[in-house]
Design an enzyme around this catalytic site. Sequence first.
Site, PDB file in Angstrom:
ATOM      1  N   CYS A   3      29.713  -4.230  -1.185  1.00 13.65           N
ATOM      2  CA  CYS A   3      29.215  -3.307  -2.097  1.00 13.65           C
ATOM      3  C   CYS A   3      29.672  -1.939  -1.666  1.00 13.65           C
ATOM      4  O   CYS A   3      30.015  -1.162  -2.523  1.00 13.65           O
ATOM      5  CB  CYS A   3      27.730  -3.407  -2.305  1.00 13.65           C
ATOM      6  SG  CYS A   3      26.617  -3.261  -0.713  1.00 13.65           S
ATOM      7  N   HIS A  37      22.038  -1.481  -0.343  1.00 13.98           N
ATOM      8  CA  HIS A  37      23.369  -1.488  -1.373  1.00 13.98           C
ATOM      9  C   HIS A  37      23.805  -0.232  -1.624  1.00 13.98           C
ATOM     10  O   HIS A  37      23.117   0.956  -1.255  1.00 13.98           O
ATOM     11  CB  HIS A  37      22.611  -2.034  -2.853  1.00 13.98           C
ATOM     12  CG  HIS A  37      23.474  -2.512  -3.827  1.00 13.98           C
ATOM     13  ND1 HIS A  37      24.561  -3.533  -3.719  1.00 13.98           N
ATOM     14  CD2 HIS A  37      23.715  -1.970  -4.883  1.00 13.98           C
ATOM     15  CE1 HIS A  37      25.313  -3.506  -4.740  1.00 13.98           C
ATOM     16  NE2 HIS A  37      24.837  -2.588  -5.543  1.00 13.98           N
ATOM     17  N   ASP A  79      26.585  -0.297 -10.932  1.00 15.31           N
ATOM     18  CA  ASP A  79      26.342  -1.104  -9.975  1.00 15.31           C
ATOM     19  C   ASP A  79      27.689  -1.945  -9.869  1.00 15.31           C
ATOM     20  O   ASP A  79      27.940  -2.519 -10.635  1.00 15.31           O
ATOM     21  CB  ASP A  79      24.912  -1.928 -10.368  1.00 15.31           C
ATOM     22  CG  ASP A  79      24.658  -2.759  -9.180  1.00 15.31           C
ATOM     23  OD1 ASP A  79      25.523  -3.438  -8.188  1.00 15.31           O
ATOM     24  OD2 ASP A  79      23.423  -2.985  -9.150  1.00 15.31           O
TER      25      ASP A  79
END
Length: 191
Positions: free
Chosen positions: A53, A163, A181
């Site tokens: 991520c 994240h 995202d």
Amino acid sequence: METLYRRPLPDDAIGFSSSAGQAIFAEALAAGTMGGYFALAEQFHTQSDPAFCGLGSLVVALNALAIDPGRSWKGPWRWFSEDLLDCCVTLDQVRAQGIDLDTMACLARCNRAEVEVVRPGAAADDDGDDALRAAVRAASSGPGTVLIASYDRAALDQTGTGHFSPLGGYHAGRDLVLILDVARFKYPPHW
């Protein structure tokens, strides 16, 4: 073996492509706080590994900022991809344990990005929250600045822990950020 295809967004998150999400986008665009969105949208990328991520977010940011990696990606083309982000920490280390905020900053700097790390305040009388909102407003007001959020998914009632994702815009009236995202296989972009 059970397989997964996306998780539903928690009740307090608003899907970007939903009618409510589109209305928020239109209001924020009219208010001038979606200025960085378009460069990010041109480069939007899904992380290639569950632990990438941070790398996926950085690829989006570096390409949106039009920073030349100075080395070949494929053939004669110079373009950022996760496999080019191999300074500060090895890709095998990232795959095994992810990265933290300071390593993210190191990776950005060694790839010629100017970096400022802004951390929210830990106490109610700390001005860190105001500094974070100011950074969000600045990044959302126009192109040239990208903000990557480092956050705990559990705090947003999502599954998982730490994240990273780029922030695509801000709705000041509702105090909402657009989280682009990079783990789109898990959650779609949302407010």
